[in-house]
Design a protein around this motif. Structure first.
Motif, PDB file in Angstrom:
ATOM      1  N   ILE A 230       2.649 -27.101  22.290  1.00  0.00           N
ATOM      2  CA  ILE A 230       2.873 -25.950  22.544  1.00  0.00           C
ATOM      3  C   ILE A 230       3.409 -24.785  21.805  1.00  0.00           C
ATOM      4  N   VAL A 231       3.125 -23.407  21.820  1.00  0.00           N
ATOM      5  CA  VAL A 231       3.214 -22.906  20.379  1.00  0.00           C
ATOM      6  C   VAL A 231       3.699 -21.381  20.791  1.00  0.00           C
ATOM      7  N   ASP A 232       4.667 -21.558  20.480  1.00  0.00           N
ATOM      8  CA  ASP A 232       4.886 -20.260  21.214  1.00  0.00           C
ATOM      9  C   ASP A 232       3.876 -18.930  20.982  1.00  0.00           C
ATOM     10  N   GLU A 233       4.223 -17.670  22.710  1.00  0.00           N
ATOM     11  CA  GLU A 233       3.100 -16.635  21.992  1.00  0.00           C
ATOM     12  C   GLU A 233       2.743 -15.559  21.071  1.00  0.00           C
ATOM     13  N   THR A 234       4.054 -15.408  21.004  1.00  0.00           N
ATOM     14  CA  THR A 234       4.377 -14.740  19.560  1.00  0.00           C
ATOM     15  C   THR A 234       4.004 -15.187  18.101  1.00  0.00           C
ATOM     16  N   MET A 235       3.624 -16.449  17.679  1.00  0.00           N
ATOM     17  CA  MET A 235       3.427 -17.337  17.162  1.00  0.00           C
ATOM     18  C   MET A 235       1.704 -16.897  17.021  1.00  0.00           C
ATOM     19  N   ARG A 236       1.190 -17.510  18.278  1.00  0.00           N
ATOM     20  CA  ARG A 236      -0.834 -18.373  18.038  1.00  0.00           C
ATOM     21  C   ARG A 236      -1.370 -17.431  16.992  1.00  0.00           C
ATOM     22  N   GLY A 237      -2.131 -17.819  16.382  1.00  0.00           N
ATOM     23  CA  GLY A 237      -3.229 -18.056  15.136  1.00  0.00           C
ATOM     24  C   GLY A 237      -2.713 -17.658  13.713  1.00  0.00           C
ATOM     25  N   ARG A 238      -1.213 -18.724  13.658  1.00  0.00           N
ATOM     26  CA  ARG A 238      -0.786 -18.410  12.478  1.00  0.00           C
ATOM     27  C   ARG A 238      -0.580 -20.076  11.898  1.00  0.00           C
ATOM     28  N   GLY A 239      -1.198 -20.862  12.484  1.00  0.00           N
ATOM     29  CA  GLY A 239      -0.919 -22.217  11.757  1.00  0.00           C
ATOM     30  C   GLY A 239      -0.403 -23.135  12.763  1.00  0.00           C
ATOM     31  N   LEU A 240       0.551 -22.784  13.349  1.00  0.00           N
ATOM     32  CA  LEU A 240       1.095 -23.421  13.480  1.00  0.00           C
ATOM     33  C   LEU A 240       1.106 -24.381  14.161  1.00  0.00           C
ATOM     34  N   GLY A 241       0.288 -24.792  15.325  1.00  0.00           N
ATOM     35  CA  GLY A 241      -0.810 -26.107  15.830  1.00  0.00           C
ATOM     36  C   GLY A 241      -1.170 -26.692  15.950  1.00  0.00           C
ATOM     37  N   ARG A 242      -1.590 -26.581  14.046  1.00  0.00           N
ATOM     38  CA  ARG A 242      -2.405 -27.381  13.040  1.00  0.00           C
ATOM     39  C   ARG A 242      -0.954 -27.899  12.382  1.00  0.00           C
ATOM     40  N   LYS A 243      -0.102 -27.330  12.465  1.00  0.00           N
ATOM     41  CA  LYS A 243       1.644 -27.999  11.749  1.00  0.00           C
ATOM     42  C   LYS A 243       1.888 -28.720  12.435  1.00  0.00           C
ATOM     43  N   LEU A 244       2.022 -29.044  13.886  1.00  0.00           N
ATOM     44  CA  LEU A 244       2.579 -29.656  14.554  1.00  0.00           C
ATOM     45  C   LEU A 244       1.659 -30.478  15.413  1.00  0.00           C
ATOM     46  N   MET A 245       0.423 -30.787  15.567  1.00  0.00           N
ATOM     47  CA  MET A 245      -0.540 -31.957  15.227  1.00  0.00           C
ATOM     48  C   MET A 245      -0.181 -32.702  13.845  1.00  0.00           C
ATOM     49  N   ASP A 246      -0.288 -32.470  13.144  1.00  0.00           N
ATOM     50  CA  ASP A 246       0.136 -32.707  11.022  1.00  0.00           C
ATOM     51  C   ASP A 246       1.207 -33.889  11.731  1.00  0.00           C
ATOM     52  N   ALA A 247       2.685 -33.270  12.406  1.00  0.00           N
ATOM     53  CA  ALA A 247       3.307 -33.826  12.417  1.00  0.00           C
ATOM     54  C   ALA A 247       2.852 -34.916  13.593  1.00  0.00           C
ATOM     55  N   ALA A 248       2.469 -34.743  14.061  1.00  0.00           N
ATOM     56  CA  ALA A 248       2.400 -35.227  15.481  1.00  0.00           C
ATOM     57  C   ALA A 248       1.772 -36.716  15.334  1.00  0.00           C
TER      58      ALA A 248
END
Length: 278
Positions: free
Chosen positions: A73-91
């Motif tokens: 889950i990425v906060d709706e105010t943070m979407r489109g900024r690469g955070l999902g990729r950063k979380l997946m890299d950690a996973a």
């Protein structure tokens, strides 16, 4: 605001309230108790910016067999900024060399494909107020002595050892089984989740047996809010809708790498895929 300002840290007890709020923002039904279940079985990480949780991801290992990635889950105010990729890299780092599975939304599909995940099917989520139905004669409540047989059937159908998950579910829910002279040939679980209760996992030798196991719990919950996740190829959707559980959405099942497990070709599984854990 750049994602470089965001820190990925282990999921701690002080992050739970914020995680529940994020899942509600995403329109997911998870209660605090549902998050606690997932966390008890998973390695969790959160993205934090200036002390605020802005993203989550869980990795649920099933011994060395595989792991599932949940609650991305990425906060709706943070979407489109690469955070999902950063979380997946950690996973991916946390999962090590295990084969991976997840259930993707349409929006998340491109990211998972870039990371080497392959589509394997479709999850169909059904839910609603259960209708009146007769209790099947073929099913009965499981006993503690049945746990080994249940775990063996689940391992065969799911392709991984989920004994820890099944033990946890036995503590918060209930199991039903179908017995044959050689032992248990099918089982289903019912547990609290979201707005009501979820039926799953279900493992059965055939479609008719799967229906009987689901009927076991529907018959005991007339008028109650129930959820069942199934897959498109199984063909249960029309039958579930007839009994008050409408098709309301779903997701895309994916694996990385694509690994074929030697599951019984007659086994039918309704895994805790889409929202059972995540």
């Amino acid at each position: 605001m750049q994602t470089s300002q965001i820190e990925i840290v282990p999921f701690g007890p002080d992050h739970l309230e914020a995680a529940v709020a994020l899942s509600r923002q995403a329109g997911w039904p998870h209660r605090t108790e549902d998050w606690q279940l997932a966390l008890a079985l998973s390695d969790g990480m959160v993205a934090v910016e200036d002390g605020r949780v802005v993203g989550t991801v869980l990795v649920t290992p099933y011994k060395g067999d595989c792991a599932t990635i949940n609650m991305v889950i990425v906060d709706e105010t943070m979407r489109g900024r690469g955070l999902g990729r950063k979380l997946m890299d950690a996973a991916l780092l946390a999962a090590g060399d295990r084969p991976l599975r997840l259930v993707a939304t349409t929006a998340g599909l491109p990211l998972y494909q870039k990371l080497g995940f392959h589509e394997t099917g479709t999850v169909l989520q059904h839910q609603g107020l259960a209708g009146e139905i007769a209790a099947p004669a073929e099913t009965e409540a499981a006993f503690d002595a049945d746990r080994a047989g249940i775990a063996g059937l689940d391992r065969l159908a799911f392709g991984a050892d989920r004994e820890g998950l099944l033990s946890y579910l036995a503590g918060i829910g209930e199991f039903a089984v179908i017995r044959h002279h050689s032992g248990i040939s099918g089982f289903a679980c019912l547990r609290p989740f979201g707005r009501g209760e979820v039926i799953g996992p279900v493992v059965a030798a055939n479609l008719g047996q799967a229906r009987k196991l689901i009927e076991h719990f529907i018959a005991r919950r007339p008028g109650r809010f129930l959820r069942v996740d199934t897959t498109d190829e199984i063909g249960l959707s029309p039958w579930l809708a007839e009994h008050g559980l409408a098709h309301v959405g779903g997701g895309i099942t994916m694996k990385k790498p694509f690994v074929h497990h030697a599951a019984d070709p007659a086994a039918t599984t309704f895994a805790l895929a889409s929202q059972a854990l995540g």
